[in-house]
Motif scaffolding. Structure first.
Motif, PDB file in Angstrom:
ATOM      1  N   VAL A  39       0.713 -11.636   3.612  1.00 21.29           N
ATOM      2  CA  VAL A  39       2.133 -12.015   4.503  1.00 21.29           C
ATOM      3  C   VAL A  39       1.612 -11.696   5.811  1.00 21.29           C
ATOM      4  CG1 VAL A  39       3.583 -11.743   2.410  1.00 21.29           C
ATOM      5  CG2 VAL A  39       2.571  -9.570   3.641  1.00 21.29           C
ATOM      6  N   TYR A  40       2.496 -12.121   6.626  1.00 14.97           N
ATOM      7  CA  TYR A  40       2.447 -12.092   8.171  1.00 14.97           C
ATOM      8  C   TYR A  40       3.737 -10.974   8.396  1.00 14.97           C
ATOM      9  CZ  TYR A  40       2.968 -13.367  12.931  1.00 14.97           C
ATOM     10  OH  TYR A  40       2.982 -12.930  14.357  1.00 14.97           O
ATOM     11  N   ILE A  41       3.356  -9.865   9.113  1.00 16.79           N
ATOM     12  CA  ILE A  41       4.261  -8.733   9.464  1.00 16.79           C
ATOM     13  C   ILE A  41       5.105  -9.216  10.774  1.00 16.79           C
ATOM     14  CG2 ILE A  41       4.472  -6.513  10.218  1.00 16.79           C
ATOM     15  CD1 ILE A  41       2.167  -5.577   8.499  1.00 16.79           C
ATOM     16  N   VAL A  42       6.269  -9.570  10.669  1.00 20.36           N
ATOM     17  CA  VAL A  42       7.090 -10.273  11.790  1.00 20.36           C
ATOM     18  C   VAL A  42       7.636  -9.115  12.783  1.00 20.36           C
ATOM     19  CG1 VAL A  42       9.148 -11.486  12.262  1.00 20.36           C
ATOM     20  CG2 VAL A  42       7.928 -12.159  10.220  1.00 20.36           C
ATOM     21  N   GLU A  43       8.138  -8.136  11.917  1.00 20.60           N
ATOM     22  CA  GLU A  43       8.545  -7.076  12.771  1.00 20.60           C
ATOM     23  C   GLU A  43       8.401  -5.471  12.070  1.00 20.60           C
ATOM     24  OE1 GLU A  43      12.678  -5.931  15.479  1.00 20.60           O
ATOM     25  OE2 GLU A  43      12.567  -7.828  13.921  1.00 20.60           O
ATOM     26  N   VAL A  44       8.594  -4.414  12.628  1.00 25.32           N
ATOM     27  CA  VAL A  44       8.586  -3.016  11.833  1.00 25.32           C
ATOM     28  C   VAL A  44       9.645  -2.367  12.624  1.00 25.32           C
ATOM     29  CG1 VAL A  44       7.201  -1.241  11.245  1.00 25.32           C
ATOM     30  CG2 VAL A  44       6.233  -3.193  11.311  1.00 25.32           C
TER      31      VAL A  44
ATOM     32  N   GLY B  78       0.731  -1.033  -0.263  1.00 24.37           N
ATOM     33  CA  GLY B  78       0.092   0.119  -0.076  1.00 24.37           C
ATOM     34  C   GLY B  78       0.858   1.291  -0.010  1.00 24.37           C
ATOM     35  N   ARG B  79       1.297   1.570   1.041  1.00 28.58           N
ATOM     36  CA  ARG B  79       2.046   3.127   1.449  1.00 28.58           C
ATOM     37  C   ARG B  79       3.656   2.662   1.594  1.00 28.58           C
ATOM     38  NH1 ARG B  79      -0.380   6.915   5.524  1.00 28.58           N
ATOM     39  NH2 ARG B  79       0.875   8.150   4.598  1.00 28.58           N
ATOM     40  N   VAL B  80       3.969   1.480   1.312  1.00 29.43           N
ATOM     41  CA  VAL B  80       5.204   1.111   1.458  1.00 29.43           C
ATOM     42  C   VAL B  80       5.595  -0.472   0.812  1.00 29.43           C
ATOM     43  CG1 VAL B  80       5.166  -0.254   3.563  1.00 29.43           C
ATOM     44  CG2 VAL B  80       7.119   0.866   3.045  1.00 29.43           C
ATOM     45  N   GLU B  81       6.602  -0.547   0.391  1.00 27.00           N
ATOM     46  CA  GLU B  81       6.990  -1.929  -0.263  1.00 27.00           C
ATOM     47  C   GLU B  81       8.065  -2.854   0.570  1.00 27.00           C
ATOM     48  OE1 GLU B  81       6.727  -1.753  -4.773  1.00 27.00           O
ATOM     49  OE2 GLU B  81       8.725  -0.942  -4.050  1.00 27.00           O
ATOM     50  N   ALA B  82       7.557  -4.061   0.639  1.00 27.47           N
ATOM     51  CA  ALA B  82       8.549  -4.996   1.641  1.00 27.47           C
ATOM     52  C   ALA B  82       9.137  -6.071   0.885  1.00 27.47           C
ATOM     53  CB  ALA B  82       7.694  -5.686   2.722  1.00 27.47           C
TER      54      ALA B  82
ATOM     55  N   ALA C   9      14.507 -16.883   2.705  1.00 28.34           N
ATOM     56  CA  ALA C   9      14.178 -17.669   4.212  1.00 28.34           C
ATOM     57  C   ALA C   9      12.878 -17.479   4.669  1.00 28.34           C
ATOM     58  CB  ALA C   9      15.301 -16.987   5.133  1.00 28.34           C
ATOM     59  N   GLU C  10      12.065 -16.504   4.360  1.00 30.68           N
ATOM     60  CA  GLU C  10      10.761 -16.216   4.953  1.00 30.68           C
ATOM     61  C   GLU C  10       9.434 -16.850   3.798  1.00 30.68           C
ATOM     62  OE1 GLU C  10      10.143 -15.516   7.884  1.00 30.68           O
ATOM     63  OE2 GLU C  10      12.164 -14.937   8.401  1.00 30.68           O
ATOM     64  N   GLN C  11      10.233 -17.489   2.626  1.00 22.44           N
ATOM     65  CA  GLN C  11       9.054 -17.837   1.722  1.00 22.44           C
ATOM     66  C   GLN C  11       8.555 -19.323   2.116  1.00 22.44           C
ATOM     67  OE1 GLN C  11      10.766 -17.307  -2.144  1.00 22.44           O
ATOM     68  NE2 GLN C  11      11.418 -15.111  -1.829  1.00 22.44           N
TER      69      GLN C  11
ATOM     70  N   PRO D 255      10.727   3.550   7.478  1.00 23.39           N
ATOM     71  CA  PRO D 255      10.310   2.276   8.051  1.00 23.39           C
ATOM     72  C   PRO D 255      10.724   0.987   7.261  1.00 23.39           C
ATOM     73  CG  PRO D 255       8.430   3.338   7.061  1.00 23.39           C
ATOM     74  CD  PRO D 255       9.428   4.233   7.081  1.00 23.39           C
ATOM     75  N   GLN D 256      11.099  -0.148   7.879  1.00 26.23           N
ATOM     76  CA  GLN D 256      11.421  -1.353   7.203  1.00 26.23           C
ATOM     77  C   GLN D 256      10.527  -2.595   7.902  1.00 26.23           C
ATOM     78  OE1 GLN D 256      15.390  -2.962   8.175  1.00 26.23           O
ATOM     79  NE2 GLN D 256      15.363  -4.614   6.630  1.00 26.23           N
ATOM     80  N   ILE D 257       9.806  -2.953   6.805  1.00 28.94           N
ATOM     81  CA  ILE D 257       8.774  -4.015   7.079  1.00 28.94           C
ATOM     82  C   ILE D 257       9.305  -5.329   6.958  1.00 28.94           C
ATOM     83  CG2 ILE D 257       6.264  -4.656   7.048  1.00 28.94           C
ATOM     84  CD1 ILE D 257       6.676  -1.577   7.680  1.00 28.94           C
ATOM     85  N   LEU D 258       9.372  -6.225   7.948  1.00 30.06           N
ATOM     86  CA  LEU D 258       9.852  -7.484   7.829  1.00 30.06           C
ATOM     87  C   LEU D 258       8.763  -8.600   7.572  1.00 30.06           C
ATOM     88  CD1 LEU D 258      12.720  -7.623  10.572  1.00 30.06           C
ATOM     89  CD2 LEU D 258      12.765  -7.005   8.029  1.00 30.06           C
TER      90      LEU D 258
END
Length: 346
Positions: A180-185, A155-159, A164-166, A192-195
């Motif tokens: 996708v599951y948001i592990v950490e921000v 949406g407002r950001v790309e991740a 390893a997370e696939q 912002p870095q979205i993991l």
């Protein structure tokens, strides 16, 4: 700078949610640096921007002293009292020293600060938005597949969905919609870095929450999950209402709920078992579909148990490459030693 600039600045602050005082203070601090850079002074200076008109004034700040040793930083009590009779030793006197052409320099620096602050504010809004979504599931669109990394627009950001997370064996193409599951921000200097992850056990939990009203209402609770992404997941569930079957609430009518999750996980097998506070019962459930003859607690403190199964059930209990036993151990938190009936007798 003029009233039009102030009007525009106020609008920007309101739109971006930036406190006006924060913006003005940032501009004033930047102008102090600009003044010292352009005029090479070692004076203590203060810059004040009029909140209504945008007029900028530069003041040299001098300390009132009995005897002046440094006229850039100090002023005598006699000179200070010519400005205001109330000044005492130790007071700070502001003396206007605004250069004639400082308005042009001020305008350039103010513009840079405003742009920087807008960028920071937008980054902060995105950070706060996704921080609130940490440990949640969101839907994104694949924009690029670069070697093994997958770039997903949220949406407002790309991740980036790293290998390893696939889910092993899963493929993506630009335009694919994917959960996708948001592990950490994380907050970084670049924004912002979205993991994100599709292999995290939390994804399975959140997908079942989306499918099962009983979980959403808190009647059924997912107590633990053990997952080997792309292959198999074991999930232990508990019901707060004795009239509600926790396993049935997750499986759904004709398996519709569990099948929706399986489809999202591209065919990953899911075992749903009842959680129990009794270790023997929980271990027995966790080893499903295998059936145990008996379960012996060898060390309660270290959580070690021995399970006896019929000879024909041994391979089922252990599972392909030990997967069933491994997942059961992870699900329960117990070390499980599986023996066949004939092994124990011999």
């Amino acid at each position: 700078m003029n009233a039009e600039f102030i009007e525009a600045l106020n609008s920007i602050c309101e739109e971006k949610g930036i406190p006006k005082d924060t913006m003005f203070e940032a501009i004033e601090a930047a102008l102090v640096s600009a003044y010292k850079k352009n005029y090479g002074t070692s004076q203590n200076v203060k810059i004040v921007m009029d909140r209504e008109t945008g007029d900028v004034k530069v003041y040299a700040q001098k300390t009132v002293v009995e005897e002046v040793y440094n006229d850039l930083l100090e002023i005598s009590l006699e000179e200070a009292r010519k400005i205001n009779k109330k000044y005492q030793i130790g007071d700070i006197v502001d003396i206007e020293v605004t250069p004639k052409n400082f308005g042009r320099i001020a305008a350039q620096n103010a513009k840079q600060v405003v742009i920087q602050r807008i960028r920071e504010a937008e980054r902060n809004v995105i950070y706060e938005e996704f921080l609130a979504k940490e440990t949640e599931v969101v839907t994104g669109i694949v924009t690029k597949v670069d070697k093994k990394n997958v770039l997903i627009n949220l949406g407002r950001v790309e991740a980036i969905l790293s290998p390893a997370e696939q889910i092993p064996g899963e493929t993506f193409a630009p335009g694919d919609r994917v959960k996708v599951y948001i592990v950490e921000v994380k907050k970084t200097t670049k924004g912002p870095q979205i993991l994100i992850s599709r292999s995290h056990p939390g994804l399975v939990k959140r997908l079942f929450e989306l499918e099962s009203p009983e979980i959403q209402q808190g009647i059924v609770e997912i107590r633990s999950i053990a997952r080997e992404a792309g292959s198999r997941t074991k999930m232990a569930v508990f019901s707060r209402d004795e009239n509600v079957d926790p396993v049935g609430a997750c499986v759904g009518y004709k398996g519709a709920r569990v099948q929706a999750v399986v489809n999202e996980l591209k065919g990953e097998k899911i075992d749903i078992v009842k959680w129990s506070s009794k270790p023997q019962e929980f271990i027995m459930n966790a080893l499903s579909p295998a059936k145990a003859l008996s379960i012996e607690i060898l060390d309660e403190k270290e959580k070690v148990a021995r399970v006896i199964v019929p000879d024909y059930q041994l391979s089922l209990a252990i599972g392909k490459e030990g997967q069933n036993a491994r997942l059961a151990a992870k699900l329960t938190g117990w070390k499980i030693d599986i023996k066949s009936e004939s092994m124990v007798k011999s």
